[in-house]
Scaffold this motif. Structure first.
Motif, PDB file in Angstrom:
ATOM      1  N   MET A   1      28.284 -66.316 -65.827  1.00 50.62           N
ATOM      2  CA  MET A   1      27.537 -66.887 -64.717  1.00 50.62           C
ATOM      3  C   MET A   1      27.533 -65.913 -63.537  1.00 50.62           C
ATOM      4  SD  MET A   1      30.209 -69.722 -63.100  1.00 50.62           S
ATOM      5  CE  MET A   1      29.132 -70.078 -61.705  1.00 50.62           C
ATOM      6  N   THR A   2      26.543 -66.075 -62.677  1.00 48.31           N
ATOM      7  CA  THR A   2      26.494 -65.257 -61.469  1.00 48.31           C
ATOM      8  C   THR A   2      27.661 -65.615 -60.565  1.00 48.31           C
ATOM      9  OG1 THR A   2      24.083 -65.123 -61.559  1.00 48.31           O
ATOM     10  CG2 THR A   2      25.129 -64.656 -59.436  1.00 48.31           C
ATOM     11  N   PRO A   3      28.416 -64.647 -60.097  1.00 50.35           N
ATOM     12  CA  PRO A   3      29.551 -64.962 -59.217  1.00 50.35           C
ATOM     13  C   PRO A   3      29.095 -65.716 -57.976  1.00 50.35           C
ATOM     14  CG  PRO A   3      29.666 -62.688 -59.963  1.00 50.35           C
ATOM     15  CD  PRO A   3      28.325 -63.204 -60.386  1.00 50.35           C
ATOM     16  N   ARG A   4      29.917 -66.655 -57.558  1.00 48.04           N
ATOM     17  CA  ARG A   4      29.644 -67.411 -56.339  1.00 48.04           C
ATOM     18  C   ARG A   4      30.398 -66.871 -55.145  1.00 48.04           C
ATOM     19  NH1 ARG A   4      30.675 -73.561 -57.893  1.00 48.04           N
ATOM     20  NH2 ARG A   4      30.792 -73.627 -55.612  1.00 48.04           N
ATOM     21  N   ALA A   5      31.410 -66.073 -55.371  1.00 52.53           N
ATOM     22  CA  ALA A   5      32.187 -65.456 -54.302  1.00 52.53           C
ATOM     23  C   ALA A   5      32.791 -64.167 -54.844  1.00 52.53           C
ATOM     24  CB  ALA A   5      33.281 -66.386 -53.799  1.00 52.53           C
ATOM     25  N   VAL A   6      32.990 -63.196 -53.954  1.00 56.46           N
ATOM     26  CA  VAL A   6      33.578 -61.919 -54.331  1.00 56.46           C
ATOM     27  C   VAL A   6      34.932 -61.791 -53.639  1.00 56.46           C
ATOM     28  CG1 VAL A   6      33.321 -59.411 -54.314  1.00 56.46           C
ATOM     29  CG2 VAL A   6      31.313 -60.872 -54.671  1.00 56.46           C
ATOM     30  N   VAL A   7      35.930 -61.452 -54.432  1.00 57.41           N
ATOM     31  CA  VAL A   7      37.311 -61.337 -53.947  1.00 57.41           C
ATOM     32  C   VAL A   7      37.701 -59.866 -53.958  1.00 57.41           C
ATOM     33  CG1 VAL A   7      39.669 -62.154 -54.229  1.00 57.41           C
ATOM     34  CG2 VAL A   7      37.760 -63.580 -55.030  1.00 57.41           C
ATOM     35  N   PHE A   8      38.102 -59.359 -52.803  1.00 63.46           N
ATOM     36  CA  PHE A   8      38.470 -57.949 -52.656  1.00 63.46           C
ATOM     37  C   PHE A   8      39.984 -57.789 -52.567  1.00 63.46           C
ATOM     38  CE2 PHE A   8      34.168 -57.956 -51.106  1.00 63.46           C
ATOM     39  CZ  PHE A   8      33.672 -56.660 -51.207  1.00 63.46           C
ATOM     40  N   LEU A  97      27.360 -57.981 -48.634  1.00 64.17           N
ATOM     41  CA  LEU A  97      27.543 -59.277 -49.295  1.00 64.17           C
ATOM     42  C   LEU A  97      27.543 -60.403 -48.275  1.00 64.17           C
ATOM     43  CD1 LEU A  97      30.306 -58.259 -51.864  1.00 64.17           C
ATOM     44  CD2 LEU A  97      27.993 -59.041 -52.441  1.00 64.17           C
ATOM     45  N   LYS A  98      28.282 -60.216 -47.190  1.00 63.91           N
ATOM     46  CA  LYS A  98      28.300 -61.232 -46.137  1.00 63.91           C
ATOM     47  C   LYS A  98      26.896 -61.464 -45.581  1.00 63.91           C
ATOM     48  CE  LYS A  98      31.244 -61.854 -42.925  1.00 63.91           C
ATOM     49  NZ  LYS A  98      31.762 -63.226 -43.203  1.00 63.91           N
ATOM     50  N   GLY A  99      26.157 -60.392 -45.389  1.00 64.08           N
ATOM     51  CA  GLY A  99      24.804 -60.521 -44.875  1.00 64.08           C
ATOM     52  C   GLY A  99      23.886 -61.286 -45.808  1.00 64.08           C
ATOM     53  N   ASN A 100      24.207 -61.241 -47.100  1.00 63.26           N
ATOM     54  CA  ASN A 100      23.428 -61.990 -48.087  1.00 63.26           C
ATOM     55  C   ASN A 100      23.924 -63.413 -48.270  1.00 63.26           C
ATOM     56  OD1 ASN A 100      21.874 -59.751 -48.517  1.00 63.26           O
ATOM     57  ND2 ASN A 100      22.758 -59.220 -50.510  1.00 63.26           N
ATOM     58  N   GLY A 101      24.928 -63.798 -47.502  1.00 68.94           N
ATOM     59  CA  GLY A 101      25.446 -65.152 -47.599  1.00 68.94           C
ATOM     60  C   GLY A 101      26.413 -65.373 -48.740  1.00 68.94           C
ATOM     61  N   VAL A 102      26.924 -64.279 -49.336  1.00 70.01           N
ATOM     62  CA  VAL A 102      27.901 -64.400 -50.417  1.00 70.01           C
ATOM     63  C   VAL A 102      29.290 -64.510 -49.792  1.00 70.01           C
ATOM     64  CG1 VAL A 102      28.898 -63.289 -52.455  1.00 70.01           C
ATOM     65  CG2 VAL A 102      26.450 -62.996 -51.931  1.00 70.01           C
ATOM     66  N   PRO A 103      30.043 -65.563 -50.085  1.00 71.22           N
ATOM     67  CA  PRO A 103      31.410 -65.650 -49.552  1.00 71.22           C
ATOM     68  C   PRO A 103      32.253 -64.479 -50.031  1.00 71.22           C
ATOM     69  CG  PRO A 103      30.703 -67.774 -50.430  1.00 71.22           C
ATOM     70  CD  PRO A 103      29.685 -66.768 -50.864  1.00 71.22           C
ATOM     71  N   PHE A 128      36.536 -61.354 -43.441  1.00 72.03           N
ATOM     72  CA  PHE A 128      36.527 -62.162 -44.661  1.00 72.03           C
ATOM     73  C   PHE A 128      36.344 -63.640 -44.329  1.00 72.03           C
ATOM     74  CE2 PHE A 128      38.990 -58.423 -45.927  1.00 72.03           C
ATOM     75  CZ  PHE A 128      38.355 -58.079 -47.116  1.00 72.03           C
ATOM     76  N   ASP A 129      35.727 -64.364 -45.259  1.00 70.80           N
ATOM     77  CA  ASP A 129      35.618 -65.816 -45.097  1.00 70.80           C
ATOM     78  C   ASP A 129      36.967 -66.493 -45.312  1.00 70.80           C
ATOM     79  OD1 ASP A 129      32.627 -66.203 -44.745  1.00 70.80           O
ATOM     80  OD2 ASP A 129      32.676 -65.028 -46.589  1.00 70.80           O
ATOM     81  N   ARG A 130      37.756 -65.952 -46.229  1.00 73.27           N
ATOM     82  CA  ARG A 130      39.118 -66.440 -46.455  1.00 73.27           C
ATOM     83  C   ARG A 130      39.985 -65.238 -46.823  1.00 73.27           C
ATOM     84  NH1 ARG A 130      39.437 -72.228 -47.573  1.00 73.27           N
ATOM     85  NH2 ARG A 130      37.337 -73.112 -47.577  1.00 73.27           N
ATOM     86  N   ARG A 131      41.241 -65.301 -46.375  1.00 74.15           N
ATOM     87  CA  ARG A 131      42.172 -64.210 -46.654  1.00 74.15           C
ATOM     88  C   ARG A 131      43.424 -64.777 -47.313  1.00 74.15           C
ATOM     89  NH1 ARG A 131      42.260 -61.091 -40.871  1.00 74.15           N
ATOM     90  NH2 ARG A 131      43.776 -62.751 -40.490  1.00 74.15           N
ATOM     91  N   TYR A 132      43.787 -64.149 -48.419  1.00 78.43           N
ATOM     92  CA  TYR A 132      44.995 -64.524 -49.146  1.00 78.43           C
ATOM     93  C   TYR A 132      45.887 -63.283 -49.167  1.00 78.43           C
ATOM     94  CZ  TYR A 132      41.869 -68.293 -50.405  1.00 78.43           C
ATOM     95  OH  TYR A 132      40.979 -69.349 -50.339  1.00 78.43           O
ATOM     96  N   ILE A 133      46.820 -63.239 -48.222  1.00 79.96           N
ATOM     97  CA  ILE A 133      47.669 -62.075 -48.001  1.00 79.96           C
ATOM     98  C   ILE A 133      49.077 -62.429 -48.464  1.00 79.96           C
ATOM     99  CG2 ILE A 133      48.516 -60.436 -46.296  1.00 79.96           C
ATOM    100  CD1 ILE A 133      45.450 -60.376 -46.804  1.00 79.96           C
ATOM    101  N   SER A 134      49.599 -61.638 -49.382  1.00 80.01           N
ATOM    102  CA  SER A 134      50.816 -62.022 -50.101  1.00 80.01           C
ATOM    103  C   SER A 134      51.997 -62.290 -49.184  1.00 80.01           C
ATOM    104  CB  SER A 134      51.175 -60.934 -51.114  1.00 80.01           C
ATOM    105  OG  SER A 134      51.504 -59.708 -50.460  1.00 80.01           O
ATOM    106  N   GLY A 135      52.174 -61.483 -48.142  1.00 79.20           N
ATOM    107  CA  GLY A 135      53.323 -61.669 -47.267  1.00 79.20           C
ATOM    108  C   GLY A 135      53.367 -63.048 -46.643  1.00 79.20           C
ATOM    109  N   ASP A 153      42.545 -73.461 -53.006  1.00 79.69           N
ATOM    110  CA  ASP A 153      42.114 -73.446 -51.612  1.00 79.69           C
ATOM    111  C   ASP A 153      40.635 -73.134 -51.403  1.00 79.69           C
ATOM    112  OD1 ASP A 153      42.875 -73.224 -48.602  1.00 79.69           O
ATOM    113  OD2 ASP A 153      41.841 -71.334 -49.023  1.00 79.69           O
ATOM    114  N   CYS A 154      40.066 -72.275 -52.255  1.00 80.42           N
ATOM    115  CA  CYS A 154      38.777 -71.677 -51.897  1.00 80.42           C
ATOM    116  C   CYS A 154      37.566 -72.534 -52.208  1.00 80.42           C
ATOM    117  CB  CYS A 154      38.627 -70.308 -52.557  1.00 80.42           C
ATOM    118  SG  CYS A 154      38.301 -70.353 -54.332  1.00 80.42           S
ATOM    119  N   GLY A 155      37.703 -73.519 -53.097  1.00 77.01           N
ATOM    120  CA  GLY A 155      36.577 -74.383 -53.406  1.00 77.01           C
ATOM    121  C   GLY A 155      35.585 -73.800 -54.403  1.00 77.01           C
ATOM    122  N   VAL A 156      35.936 -72.660 -54.998  1.00 77.34           N
ATOM    123  CA  VAL A 156      35.077 -72.033 -56.002  1.00 77.34           C
ATOM    124  C   VAL A 156      35.816 -72.069 -57.335  1.00 77.34           C
ATOM    125  CG1 VAL A 156      33.879 -69.915 -56.696  1.00 77.34           C
ATOM    126  CG2 VAL A 156      34.067 -70.508 -54.265  1.00 77.34           C
TER     127      VAL A 156
END
Length: 206
Positions: A1-8, A97-103, A128-135, A153-156
């Motif tokens: 499927m087409t990704p709904r969000a990109v995680v960096f 990606l953000k400019g295209n409305g991709v979370p 980022f729309d959401r940040r998951y930082i290990s520390g 948490d992210c809803g995706v």
């Protein structure tokens, strides 16, 4: 499927992270090899990434290795010289990606103290729309609980997440949970993947 969000991931995806390069420049390759053979600096960094206090953790490591005390303390005192520079093409991809409305989410092994140092220097870390930082999470990749926390948490749904990371084990752990994965070995390949997935145009991918 087409990704709904990109995680960096951040290190070596958005910001270069090559500690050996820094120490080669500071103390020479031969001494750097001796240092890294004598002191497990990456283990100390992992403790920081999992929530350990940055200064205390590195100072404790330095105290255990008095012959290398000053070099070990560079990991704390010169951290901003170790972490960087940014990878401009990757930053452009993030913003496109953000400019295209991709979370866009961050999922990175990063300490609290080190992230607080990096954020003012690298403004895109705040975009980022959401940040998951290990520390802050008290857990780190590739542990399954990190990915589960993101999913909760992210809803995706997992299959809607496309994760870019430079470490095979981190991608494998995500794919095992149903995520889509991209093993990052440079922004050009990632940009092509995003065009193929319909998330960026050819022009935006440049």
């Amino acid at each position: 499927m087409t990704p709904r969000a990109v995680v960096f991931d951040i290190g070596n995806v958005l910001i270069e992270w090559l500690p050996e390069r820094f120490f080669d420049a500071e103390i020479g390759e031969a001494r750097r090899k001796d240092l890294f053979a004598s002191v497990d600096l990456h283990y100390a960094n992992d403790l920081v990434d999992r929530g350990g206090h940055f200064q205390t953790t590195i100072a404790d490591c330095a105290a255990k290795h008095p012959d290398w005390h000053d070099e070990v303390m560079m990991w704390h005192d010169r951290w901003l010289d170790i972490a960087g520079p940014d990878i401009p093409h990757s930053v452009r991809i993030l913003r496109a990606l953000k400019g295209n409305g991709v979370p866009v989410f961050a999922l990175s092994n990063f300490g609290i103290g080190t992230f607080e140092l990096a954020e003012p220097v690298y403004p895109f870390l705040s975009e980022f729309d959401r940040r998951y930082i290990s520390g802050y999470m008290g857990m780190a990749k590739p542990d399954a609980e990190v990915y589960a926390a993101v999913e909760a948490d992210c809803g995706v749904p997992p299959e809607g997440l496309l994760f870019a990371d430079d470490r095979h084990e981190n991608i494998a752990a995500a794919v095992a949970r149903g995520w889509q994965g991209h093993l990052f070995d440079g922004p050009e390949g990632f940009a092509k993947r995003l065009v193929a997935d319909g998330l960026l145009t050819e022009e935006q991918a440049q």
